[in-house]
Scaffold this active site. Structure first.
Site, PDB file in Angstrom:
ATOM      1  N   LYS A  19      -1.284   0.387   2.056  1.00  6.99           N
ATOM      2  CA  LYS A  19      -0.888   0.927   0.751  1.00  6.99           C
ATOM      3  C   LYS A  19       0.549   0.526   0.444  1.00  6.99           C
ATOM      4  CE  LYS A  19      -0.755   5.425  -1.664  1.00  6.99           C
ATOM      5  NZ  LYS A  19      -1.004   6.883  -1.492  1.00  6.99           N
ATOM      6  N   SER A  29      -3.898   9.029  -4.777  1.00  6.36           N
ATOM      7  CA  SER A  29      -3.174   7.838  -5.167  1.00  6.36           C
ATOM      8  C   SER A  29      -3.518   6.597  -4.347  1.00  6.36           C
ATOM      9  CB  SER A  29      -1.670   8.089  -5.061  1.00  6.36           C
ATOM     10  OG  SER A  29      -1.276   8.352  -3.713  1.00  6.36           O
ATOM     11  N   SER A  86      -4.560  12.459  -1.672  1.00  7.27           N
ATOM     12  CA  SER A  86      -4.442  11.035  -1.986  1.00  7.27           C
ATOM     13  C   SER A  86      -5.204  10.116  -1.051  1.00  7.27           C
ATOM     14  CB  SER A  86      -2.968  10.615  -2.027  1.00  7.27           C
ATOM     15  OG  SER A  86      -2.388  10.996  -3.237  1.00  7.27           O
TER      16      SER A  86
END
Length: 537
Positions: free
Chosen positions: A105, A185, A209
């Site tokens: 990420k 996210s 997330s």
């Protein structure tokens, strides 16, 4: 963080009411010697690679990126591809994860790619350092093949956010239905694994997330106990709640990755006990782990839809058939008080943590040296605020520091409500070893004008308490995947993973995405939803 906080009012409501495309094996450059009996059909898992059932060739990463960007509505999950992956020796690494490609990420520092958090303010943020969690993966032989898109700043910039969107990379789309949200996210990490672009990715979670996007795209997501995995050199929201975790096709793969990722870090005081408490998480997995176990069914975290409730009830029967004794739990802590305390904590800790991170970057490459600077940058950069604003950033900037009595009281209240009076009380009063609930509802239609249509999730209690949380695919609602959550006590990671593994072996609920196109999404927003500038790497 996901919209469990960004849409706190809807989360409180949830608390109150209680065809497939083969993936890696279709990409040129991947040689599957065999598919493991426990592997999702047509996909290659981490276990397949480390046990020699699949190998990779140098062309694979570039072709994975090409698949990610294919079509009028690309998945758009990968921001960067790492340099040097065309060299055969890169894929011949040895170790516990030798030759396993992993995506990271893009709020986690890597020495060979920028770390942007999806913000144009950090386009040039080449830190030239690996976060300890990345260093652990590399040392085990993993191939860090690229960085994934995310909800910008991990979804704590504005209250009307669009999950999976960032100013740098645009919108990540759900491979099951390209008009549907990936949640957030860790949207890019989830979508890339679901689409078979990599067997595993690393996400981060403050509240939901990891587990929300994993459930939305039909994969496994694991949020460890806070303090089991280092957070150093990860762009922060909350010292109290942040953690990195694995996002994979199977629970076994998540356990393999966690075994490598876990460990103490002198720079992260939360991890002081990690070396002492971590175990080989794969070794403890058992298909019989549910037998004779009392499991709490958190009824106040159901009710998203009649269809989802029906799927959940069917999966509870799977748990019973595996030998579990189920106990209904109908009451939890005060959801409104918990959400208010959590938001106060996050807004205070965001300012302190982000200021520290920005100060640690190269000033010649990153001119935004504080949260205040980022707010000013966004205000003068139209693309950044084209879909939603930055009211959470502004509220965070107005906070008075981590010695403020308002913050200290909120932190105490949040930990008490989620931990002692939340998960701990539910476990002890009902004499259960873990809790289960639907992770969240099915993915909603992307709507850049109104933001996310988020109804709530099971993420908040474990997120605020800092306790482990696993989501596993449990079926589909109207052709969209949904997940079941297993969560429990602090440091009980091994048990939570093993319970989820035992369920997964019986349910076999994973389904490959069909790449449906559910209809037009936001005509007139095409430029905003597309990447701002493609990376040159």
């Amino acid at each position: 963080m996901n919209n469990a906080i960004a849409t706190a009012a809807r989360h409180q409501t949830a608390l109150r009411r209680g065809g497939a495309l083969a993936a890696l094996t279709l990409l040129a450059g991947v040689t599957a010697c065999a598919t493991a009996p426990d592997s999702p059909d047509g996909y290659v898992t981490v276990a397949d690679v480390i046990e020699g059932r699949a190998t990779y060739e140098p062309s694979w990463a570039a072709k994975a990126k090409a698949k990610d960007q294919r079509g009028a509505r690309p998945i758009n999950s990968i921001i960067h591809i790492a340099p040097g992956l065309d060299q055969p020796e890169v894929w011949q690494a040895t170790g516990a994860l030798g030759g396993v490609p992993i995506l990271i990420k893009d709020n986690i520092d890597t020495r060979d790619m920028p770390t942007t958090a999806g913000s144009l303010a950090l386009l040039a943020n080449e830190t030239r350092r690996d976060a300890p969690v990345v260093a652990r993966l590399r040392s085990a032989g993993a191939v860090i093949m690229g960085k994934t898109n995310l909800s910008e700043w991990a979804n704590l910039r504005g209250s009307n956010s669009v999950s999976g969107w960032s100013g740098v990379a645009g919108l990540t789309r759900n491979p099951h239905d390209l008009s549907r949200s990936t949640c957030g996210s860790s949207a890019g990490s989830a979508a890339a694994v679901a689409a078979g672009l990599a067997p595993a990715a690393i996400g981060t979670e403050t509240d939901g997330s990891i587990v929300c996007p994993a459930a939305a795209v039909g994969i496994v997501g694991y949020k460890p106990t806070v303090g089991l995995v280092s957070r150093t050199h990860i762009i922060p929201i909350s010292e109290t709640q942040d953690t990195a975790g694995p996002m994979t096709l199977t629970v076994e793969d998540a356990a393999i990755l966690l075994t490598v990722m876990a460990g103490s870090d002198p720079a992260d005081r939360a991890t002081v006990d990690a070396d002492r408490l971590k175990v080989d998480y794969r070794a403890i997995l058992s298909k019989d782990a549910l037998s004779g176990q009392r499991i709490g069914v958190v009824r106040f975290l159901t009710g998203y839809s009649a269809e989802l409730d029906a799927v959940f009830e069917q999966q509870l029967e799977v748990l019973r058939q595996a030998g579990a004794e189920l106990v209904d739990i109908t009451e939890g802590p005060d959801g409104q008080a918990l959400s208010q305390a959590e938001m106060t904590v996050l807004l205070h800790e965001l300012k302190a943590g982000l200021n520290d991170y920005l100060q640690s970057t190269d000033a010649s490459r990153v001119s935004t040296r504080s949260l205040e600077d980022v707010i000013a940058f966004n205000a003068r950069t139209p693309r950044e605020t084209a879909l939603f604003g930055q009211d959470y950033f502004e509220q965070s900037q107005a906070t008075k520091g981590l010695s403020d009595p308002v913050y200290l009281q909120a932190r105490s209240d949040a930990l008490r409500l989620a931990g002692q009076e939340g998960i701990d009380r539910m476990l002890s009063q009902n004499n259960v070893v873990a809790l289960v609930a639907p992770t969240t509802g099915a993915a909603w239609l992307v709507d850049p004008e109104r933001g996310d249509d988020f109804e709530g999730s099971a993420s908040q209690l474990a997120a605020v308490a800092g306790y482990p949380h696993l989501t596993v695919p449990m079926g589909q609602v109207r052709g969209l995947p949904v997940g079941i959550s297993f969560f429990g006590a602090k440091w009980d990671d091994a048990r939570i993973l093993s319970l989820g593994y035992a369920y997964e072996q019986r349910s076999r609920a994973w389904r490959a995405p069909r790449y449906r196109d559910g209809g037009p999404v936001a005509r007139g927003y095409e430029a905003t939803l597309s990447p701002y500038a493609r990376p040159t790497r």
